[in-house]
Design a protein around this motif. Structure first.
Motif, short mmCIF file in Angstrom:
data_model
loop_
_atom_site.label_atom_id
_atom_site.label_comp_id
_atom_site.label_asym_id
_atom_site.label_seq_id
_atom_site.Cartn_x
_atom_site.Cartn_y
_atom_site.Cartn_z
N GLY A 9 0.81 -1.28 0.02
CA GLY A 9 0.12 -0.07 -0.16
C GLY A 9 0.93 1.21 0.18
N GLY A 10 0.49 2.34 -0.67
CA GLY A 10 1.37 3.42 -0.74
C GLY A 10 0.37 4.63 -1.27
N SER A 11 0.92 5.66 -1.93
CA SER A 11 0.41 6.78 -2.35
C SER A 11 0.96 8.02 -3.13
N ASN A 12 0.33 8.50 -3.63
CA ASN A 12 0.67 10.03 -4.26
C ASN A 12 -0.43 10.78 -4.23
N ALA A 13 -1.20 11.32 -5.05
CA ALA A 13 -2.43 12.16 -4.96
C ALA A 13 -3.54 10.98 -4.91
N TRP A 14 -3.27 9.66 -5.56
CA TRP A 14 -4.01 8.34 -5.24
C TRP A 14 -3.53 7.78 -4.21
N ALA A 15 -4.64 6.94 -3.41
CA ALA A 15 -4.02 5.68 -2.77
C ALA A 15 -4.00 4.57 -3.69
N ILE A 16 -2.73 4.00 -3.46
CA ILE A 16 -2.36 2.70 -4.28
C ILE A 16 -2.14 1.63 -3.72
N LEU A 17 -2.49 0.37 -4.28
CA LEU A 17 -2.48 -0.94 -3.92
C LEU A 17 -1.91 -1.76 -4.97
N GLU A 18 -0.76 -2.48 -4.99
CA GLU A 18 -0.13 -3.34 -5.82
C GLU A 18 0.03 -4.52 -5.37
N THR A 19 -0.46 -5.54 -6.21
CA THR A 19 -0.08 -6.93 -5.66
C THR A 19 1.18 -7.55 -6.76
N ARG A 20 2.00 -8.16 -6.10
CA ARG A 20 3.16 -8.72 -6.75
C ARG A 20 3.33 -10.23 -6.28
N SER A 21 3.95 -10.93 -7.26
CA SER A 21 4.15 -12.33 -7.27
C SER A 21 5.36 -12.22 -6.08
N ALA A 22 5.66 -13.68 -5.87
CA ALA A 22 6.91 -13.98 -4.79
C ALA A 22 8.35 -13.55 -5.51
N ALA A 23 8.25 -13.54 -7.02
CA ALA A 23 9.46 -13.01 -7.86
C ALA A 23 9.25 -11.57 -8.20
N GLY A 24 8.48 -10.81 -7.66
CA GLY A 24 8.35 -9.45 -8.06
C GLY A 24 7.41 -8.91 -9.07
N ALA A 25 6.86 -10.01 -9.82
CA ALA A 25 6.22 -9.43 -11.16
C ALA A 25 4.93 -8.77 -10.41
N LEU A 26 4.50 -7.69 -11.45
CA LEU A 26 3.17 -7.01 -10.86
C LEU A 26 2.01 -8.02 -11.45
N VAL A 27 1.03 -8.05 -10.51
CA VAL A 27 -0.20 -8.83 -10.77
C VAL A 27 -1.31 -7.97 -10.83
N THR A 28 -1.51 -7.18 -9.79
CA THR A 28 -2.56 -6.48 -10.16
C THR A 28 -2.25 -4.75 -9.62
N SER A 29 -3.11 -3.81 -9.95
CA SER A 29 -2.65 -2.63 -9.40
C SER A 29 -4.16 -1.74 -9.33
N PHE A 30 -4.32 -1.03 -8.29
CA PHE A 30 -5.55 -0.30 -7.69
C PHE A 30 -5.08 0.89 -7.31
N ALA A 31 -5.69 1.93 -7.90
CA ALA A 31 -5.58 3.27 -7.41
C ALA A 31 -6.98 3.89 -7.09
N TYR A 32 -7.10 4.32 -5.74
CA TYR A 32 -8.39 5.02 -5.21
C TYR A 32 -8.26 6.23 -4.59
N ARG A 33 -8.98 7.12 -4.99
CA ARG A 33 -9.24 8.39 -4.38
C ARG A 33 -10.46 8.61 -3.79
N PRO A 34 -10.47 8.55 -2.50
CA PRO A 34 -11.82 8.64 -1.52
C PRO A 34 -12.52 9.85 -1.92
N LEU A 35 -13.40 10.37 -1.00
CA LEU A 35 -14.42 11.47 -1.20
C LEU A 35 -13.59 12.81 -1.19
N ALA A 36 -12.40 12.84 -0.60
CA ALA A 36 -11.73 14.11 -0.65
C ALA A 36 -10.76 14.21 -1.96
N PRO A 37 -11.33 14.73 -2.96
CA PRO A 37 -10.39 14.73 -4.38
C PRO A 37 -9.10 15.38 -4.26
#
Length: 278
Positions: free
Chosen positions: A218-246
């Motif tokens: 879990g991380g951030s910039n302007a958006w809240a970020i969730l990344e899922t990676r395999s045990a080898a480090g390969a990107l599986v999914t990425s989810f960006a979320y901006r809550p009610l406060a834009p």
């Protein structure tokens, strides 16, 4: 709930204990800003305060940044003046031992977080040599790895099956907003993978390991970020979320695994409101 220790206080980490209670670590301000002592607070299963302790070293600036339960003691990582600091505490809050990491020349050091290795604590921190270098150090084995970097900010280290995972923010040049990174190390602190995310993903704060070695960060910039990676480090999914406060910064700050194989996450939006996800 909130806790008043009688002085301005800041918490940086919390650790569950086998009895169902918790311990939190941070620092308190003394007299004026920059005069600080390490703060440790133990809570029972209901969240009631069992004890509060402060630790002041030889410097006017002591901070507790990370906390780990070793099985029979509390390991606090932080800083004292320009040196890194590790304090081992008994469950009643009394100090068992201290380890001071002396800074090199005029450079300063700090310990950002602590994980438990096979023989004892493993430290994750930074040396502000020139523009900054991040390091991982196994205290018992007296071995370490320097990741280099320019102005990087280490956040957390977590124990995984067969080693450790670390994450934080790395800059490539002065003034760069930075990129989030994650890296996997084996038990001997050998680097098994190092991944930098897209420039938009400026920071990583926490991670959980799921079934099969998959890791969610879990991380951030302007958006809240969730990344899922395999045990080898390969990107599986990425989810960006901006809550009610834009406007402002949105962050996934803490993640925790659940018994059903999923995970829970806490996010903070640009208005400093907390959001809970499952």
């Amino acid at each position: 709930r909130s806790y008043d220790v009688g002085r301005p206080s800041h918490f940086r980490d919390v650790e569950p204990l086998p009895d169902g209670g918790m311990v939190a670590v941070g620092w308190v301000d003394e007299i004026a800003p920059r005069f600080e002592d390490i703060l440790v607070m133990r809570l029972d299963t209901r969240g009631e305060v069992m004890w509060v302790a402060t630790y002041d070293g030889s410097s006017s600036n002591e901070r507790g940044n990370g906390l780990e339960w070793s099985g029979d003691a509390l390991i606090v990582g932080g800083q004292t003046g320009t040196d890194g600091l590790v304090v081992t505490l008994e469950l009643d809050g009394s100090a068992r031992s201290t380890l001071r990491l002396r800074s090199r020349s005029t450079f300063s050091e700090y310990v950002s977080d602590v994980a438990m290795g096979a023989r004892g604590p493993v430290l994750f921190g930074r040396v502000t040599a020139r523009d900054g270098e991040t390091f991982v150090y196994d205290v018992a084995e007296n071995v370490g790895i320097n990741l280099g970097g320019t102005g990087g900010t280490p956040h957390r280290i977590r124990t995984t099956r067969g080693g450790f995972v670390i994450f934080g923010m790395m800059m490539s040049y002065a003034g760069d907003p930075g990129v989030a990174y994650s890296a996997s190390l084996n038990e001997a602190l050998g680097l098994t993978y190092y991944v930098e995310t897209n420039q938009e993903y400026a920071d990583h704060y926490d991670t959980v390991e799921l079934t099969g070695g998959t890791r969610v960060s879990g991380g951030s910039n302007a958006w809240a970020i969730l990344e899922t990676r395999s045990a080898a480090g390969a990107l599986v999914t990425s989810f960006a979320y901006r809550p009610l406060a834009p406007s402002g910064r949105n962050e996934f700050r803490a993640l925790s695994p659940l018994a059903d194989g999923g995970f829970a996450a806490i996010a903070r939006d640009g208005s400093n409101r907390l959001w809970f996800f499952r």
